[in-house]
Motif scaffolding. Structure first.
Motif, PDB file in Angstrom:
ATOM      1  N   MET A  25       0.841  -1.200   0.000  1.00  0.00           N
ATOM      2  CA  MET A  25       0.000   0.000   0.000  1.00  0.00           C
ATOM      3  C   MET A  25       0.877   1.252   0.000  1.00  0.00           C
ATOM      4  N   PHE A  26       1.952   1.221   0.769  1.00  0.00           N
ATOM      5  CA  PHE A  26       2.907   2.322   0.834  1.00  0.00           C
ATOM      6  C   PHE A  26       3.449   2.629  -0.564  1.00  0.00           C
ATOM      7  N   ARG A  27       3.920   1.596  -1.246  1.00  0.00           N
ATOM      8  CA  ARG A  27       4.464   1.756  -2.598  1.00  0.00           C
ATOM      9  C   ARG A  27       3.374   2.204  -3.573  1.00  0.00           C
ATOM     10  N   TYR A  28       2.200   1.592  -3.468  1.00  0.00           N
ATOM     11  CA  TYR A  28       1.106   1.879  -4.397  1.00  0.00           C
ATOM     12  C   TYR A  28       0.703   3.349  -4.329  1.00  0.00           C
ATOM     13  N   ILE A  29       0.495   3.861  -3.113  1.00  0.00           N
ATOM     14  CA  ILE A  29       0.039   5.244  -2.950  1.00  0.00           C
ATOM     15  C   ILE A  29       1.090   6.224  -3.436  1.00  0.00           C
ATOM     16  N   LEU A  30       2.355   6.014  -3.062  1.00  0.00           N
ATOM     17  CA  LEU A  30       3.408   6.957  -3.434  1.00  0.00           C
ATOM     18  C   LEU A  30       3.691   6.933  -4.927  1.00  0.00           C
ATOM     19  N   GLN A  31       3.509   5.783  -5.569  1.00  0.00           N
ATOM     20  CA  GLN A  31       3.720   5.718  -7.018  1.00  0.00           C
ATOM     21  C   GLN A  31       2.514   6.270  -7.774  1.00  0.00           C
ATOM     22  N   LYS A  32       1.325   6.064  -7.232  1.00  0.00           N
ATOM     23  CA  LYS A  32       0.106   6.485  -7.907  1.00  0.00           C
ATOM     24  C   LYS A  32      -0.118   7.992  -7.818  1.00  0.00           C
ATOM     25  N   ASN A  33       0.251   8.574  -6.669  1.00  0.00           N
ATOM     26  CA  ASN A  33      -0.119   9.964  -6.416  1.00  0.00           C
ATOM     27  C   ASN A  33       1.122  10.801  -6.131  1.00  0.00           C
ATOM     28  N   LYS A  34       1.590  11.505  -7.143  1.00  0.00           N
ATOM     29  CA  LYS A  34       2.803  12.311  -7.000  1.00  0.00           C
ATOM     30  C   LYS A  34       2.600  13.461  -6.021  1.00  0.00           C
ATOM     31  N   LYS A  35       1.383  13.924  -5.880  1.00  0.00           N
ATOM     32  CA  LYS A  35       1.105  15.005  -4.940  1.00  0.00           C
ATOM     33  C   LYS A  35       1.358  14.554  -3.512  1.00  0.00           C
ATOM     34  N   VAL A  36       0.977  13.314  -3.194  1.00  0.00           N
ATOM     35  CA  VAL A  36       1.224  12.749  -1.870  1.00  0.00           C
ATOM     36  C   VAL A  36       2.731  12.582  -1.652  1.00  0.00           C
ATOM     37  N   LEU A  37       3.399  12.045  -2.662  1.00  0.00           N
ATOM     38  CA  LEU A  37       4.855  11.846  -2.581  1.00  0.00           C
ATOM     39  C   LEU A  37       5.565  13.170  -2.337  1.00  0.00           C
ATOM     40  N   LYS A  38       5.174  14.186  -3.058  1.00  0.00           N
ATOM     41  CA  LYS A  38       5.789  15.504  -2.933  1.00  0.00           C
ATOM     42  C   LYS A  38       5.534  16.088  -1.547  1.00  0.00           C
ATOM     43  N   GLY A  39       4.313  15.948  -1.042  1.00  0.00           N
ATOM     44  CA  GLY A  39       3.993  16.467   0.286  1.00  0.00           C
ATOM     45  C   GLY A  39       4.774  15.764   1.377  1.00  0.00           C
ATOM     46  N   LEU A  40       4.913  14.444   1.246  1.00  0.00           N
ATOM     47  CA  LEU A  40       5.668  13.674   2.240  1.00  0.00           C
ATOM     48  C   LEU A  40       7.135  14.074   2.234  1.00  0.00           C
ATOM     49  N   ILE A  41       7.728  14.164   1.046  1.00  0.00           N
ATOM     50  CA  ILE A  41       9.138  14.529   0.932  1.00  0.00           C
ATOM     51  C   ILE A  41       9.393  15.927   1.482  1.00  0.00           C
TER      52      ILE A  41
END
Length: 294
Positions: A25-41
């Motif tokens: 799920m961790f990998r799926y969400i971060l790969q699917k949604n760049k906005k989430v990845l960007k916010g987390l980083i």
């Protein structure tokens, strides 16, 4: 009660079947949604969102691949602003190898100079592990970062390698700085067990709301649920094997201690037997002298 995923997210209540502590799920969400990845980083690196000009996952997987017996590659390699490599990984089970494992991944990423390039052109590498256990029990910390330092005066040797750990089991130890950048909120969001809890955490953060939406949609996807289940079962199997190994190691240690004790006892008996033989020999010699003098 589990959430009814046929209703809108706003009305969802009850258990979240798979949250982001599940590494698929961790990998799926971060790969699917760049906005989430960007916010987390941006939270983890203490950056403003506008400071992240570009962000790219360099090891994407085919999220629709059929489930197989092979291990999924679930750590996330990221190239940010064309000048920084980042690796993110979720690990909930303590396999007692994290320092060596994370260091190996980081050094491997750092050692990727193209032929003809200068050493100083090597790009910085940041490895961030989300662990649901305390890496160093004598030094518990929610969010820690480790770099190459002079052991005498703490002078920085190089800032191009950084290993960070988010301890999901120690959120209560978050510092004011951690809270300012909402790293504790991301950690709580990853671990949230109900839709009520996760929606409350994300209500004032657009990127976290994106994460919640993605988690909700993913939990409604049969393919995602199957892969999350496969990872859950694999983790359970690994934990069982690890527990069995630890039990056998303890039994082995007990037997080795008993064997050592028996060896010590045998040595003592041999020494005692040698002493008795020497005493017996001396008595026989004395007896022989007495009988010869008669």
């Amino acid at each position: 009660m589990r959430a009814n995923l046929t209703i809108p997210l706003e009305q969802a209540t009850g258990e979240i079947r798979y949250n982001m502590t599940n590494d698929y799920m961790f990998r799926y969400i971060l790969q699917k949604n760049k906005k989430v990845l960007k916010g987390l980083i941006s939270s983890l690196l203490h950056l403003k969102l506008q400071d992240i000009k570009s962000i790219e996952i360099t090891n994407p997987i085919n999220l629709s691949d059929n489930i197989s017996g092979k291990d999924f590659i679930l750590d996330v390699d990221i190239f940010m602003n064309n000048d920084t490599k980042i690796n993110l990984e979720m690990q909930v089970s303590n396999k007692h190898n994290w320092p060596d494992r994370s260091l190996s991944y980081t050094c491997r990423s750092f050692d990727q100079l193209y032929r003809g390039h200068k050493y100083e052109e090597a790009l910085p590498v940041i490895h961030i592990g989300f662990l649901d256990f305390t890496l160093f029990p004598d030094h518990p910390e929610f969010y820690s970062s480790h770099m190459l330092l002079n052991v005498k005066n703490n002078h920085l040797f190089s800032d191009k390698i950084k290993l960070s750990v988010v301890d999901l089991s120690k959120i209560e130890l978050a510092t004011e700085e951690d809270k300012f950048y909402q790293i504790d909120y991301w950690a709580r969001l990853f671990k949230a067990k109900t839709w009520e809890e996760i929606k409350m955490l994300a209500k004032d953060n657009e990127n976290m709301q994106e994460a919640v939406n993605s988690i909700y949609i993913a939990n409604a996807d049969e393919m995602v649920r199957q892969k999350c289940l496969a990872r859950e079962e694999a983790e359970r199997h690994e934990r069982t094997m690890l527990r069995d190994i630890q039990i056998l190691e303890k039994k082995k240690a007990v037997l080795e201690n008993k064997n050592a004790a028996l060896q010590d006892e045998n040595t003592a008996l041999q020494n005692k037997n040698t002493a008795l033989e020497q005493e017996l020999r001396a008595l026989k010699e004395q007896f022989a002298k007495i009988t010869q003098n008669k």
